[in-house]
Motif scaffolding. Structure first.
Motif, PDB file in Angstrom:
ATOM      1  N   ILE A 163       0.716  -1.194   0.067  1.00  0.00           N
ATOM      2  CA  ILE A 163       0.090   0.081  -0.099  1.00  0.00           C
ATOM      3  C   ILE A 163       1.003   1.417  -0.019  1.00  0.00           C
ATOM      4  N   ALA A 164       1.918   1.138   1.104  1.00  0.00           N
ATOM      5  CA  ALA A 164       2.950   2.353   0.902  1.00  0.00           C
ATOM      6  C   ALA A 164       3.402   2.817  -0.378  1.00  0.00           C
ATOM      7  N   ASN A 165       3.746   1.733  -1.155  1.00  0.00           N
ATOM      8  CA  ASN A 165       4.477   1.726  -2.418  1.00  0.00           C
ATOM      9  C   ASN A 165       3.592   1.867  -3.685  1.00  0.00           C
ATOM     10  N   ASP A 166       2.295   2.084  -3.138  1.00  0.00           N
ATOM     11  CA  ASP A 166       1.331   1.965  -4.468  1.00  0.00           C
ATOM     12  C   ASP A 166       1.777   0.950  -5.366  1.00  0.00           C
ATOM     13  N   VAL A 167       1.958  -0.370  -5.154  1.00  0.00           N
ATOM     14  CA  VAL A 167       2.529  -1.255  -6.022  1.00  0.00           C
ATOM     15  C   VAL A 167       1.668  -1.680  -7.254  1.00  0.00           C
ATOM     16  N   PRO A 168       0.207  -1.809  -6.745  1.00  0.00           N
ATOM     17  CA  PRO A 168      -0.538  -2.538  -7.879  1.00  0.00           C
ATOM     18  C   PRO A 168      -0.839  -1.482  -9.004  1.00  0.00           C
ATOM     19  N   TYR A 214       7.745  -4.454 -11.598  1.00  0.00           N
ATOM     20  CA  TYR A 214       8.581  -5.247 -10.804  1.00  0.00           C
ATOM     21  C   TYR A 214       9.590  -4.154  -9.910  1.00  0.00           C
ATOM     22  N   MET A 215       9.776  -3.003 -10.365  1.00  0.00           N
ATOM     23  CA  MET A 215      10.621  -2.359  -9.617  1.00  0.00           C
ATOM     24  C   MET A 215      10.026  -2.007  -8.125  1.00  0.00           C
ATOM     25  N   SER A 216       8.574  -1.594  -8.217  1.00  0.00           N
ATOM     26  CA  SER A 216       7.933  -1.019  -7.015  1.00  0.00           C
ATOM     27  C   SER A 216       7.759  -2.498  -6.084  1.00  0.00           C
ATOM     28  N   ILE A 217       7.759  -3.661  -6.654  1.00  0.00           N
ATOM     29  CA  ILE A 217       7.566  -4.999  -6.075  1.00  0.00           C
ATOM     30  C   ILE A 217       8.890  -5.172  -5.024  1.00  0.00           C
TER      31      ILE A 217
END
Ligand code: FES
Ligand code: FES
Length: 151
Positions: free
Chosen positions: A90-95, A137-140
């Motif tokens: 959530i914090a990184n807005d991954v999806p 991928y980078m956000s993950i």
């Protein structure tokens, strides 16, 4: 033939044709649609669940081979690693579109449970079977590192 499966800690009766993949039992028989269908041939990771804690491709796993196993889906995954992963996601807005993300989270949660401080190589290895058409991928990677740092 009806069998009993343990899904997210609950005994669940399932009456599906022999050999029906776990993915379709979850989605069509039990209405648990968090686990996604991507390729159907163990190539994309969208359908990843845990079977006895191991990331497993539900699209190629016959449900009737799983009597007595602990099956965990995105709806039930819990524990410190899973919570840390959820928060970091959530914090990184991954999806982006989100389609691949339950599989990604299941793979990442198993990784951190077994290795709370994975290096880049360990992250790449654990996540290599989970494809993302939106290229998150980078956000993950960033989110896994952040989750690891919080454990
Ligand atoms: S749907 Fe199972 S790996 Fe792609
Ligand atoms: S977020 Fe769209 S496929 Fe991964």
């Amino acid at each position: 033939m009806a069998i009993t499966l343990t899904i997210n800690g609950k005994s669940t009766n399932v009456d599906a044709a022999p050999g029906t993949p776990l993915l379709w039992v979850l989605r069509d028989h039990l209405g648990m649609t968090g686990t996604k269908f991507g390729c159907g041939v163990a190539q994309c990771g969208a359908c990843t669940v845990h079977v006895d804690g191991e990331p497993t491709r539900a699209c190629i796993t016959p449900h009737d081979a799983l009597e007595g196993a602990e099956i965990t889906t995105i709806e039930g995954v819990a524990g410190d690693a899973a919570e840390a992963i959820r928060e970091a996601w959530i914090a990184n807005d991954v999806p982006q579109c989100g389609y691949c993300q339950s599989g990604q989270i299941m793979a990442a949660a198993a990784l951190l449970r077994d290795n709370p401080s994975p290096d880049d190589a360990a992250i790449d290895e654990a996540m290599s079977g989970n494809l993302c058409r939106c290229a998150t991928y980078m956000s993950i990677r960033r989110a896994i590192k952040e989750a690891a740092a919080s454990l």
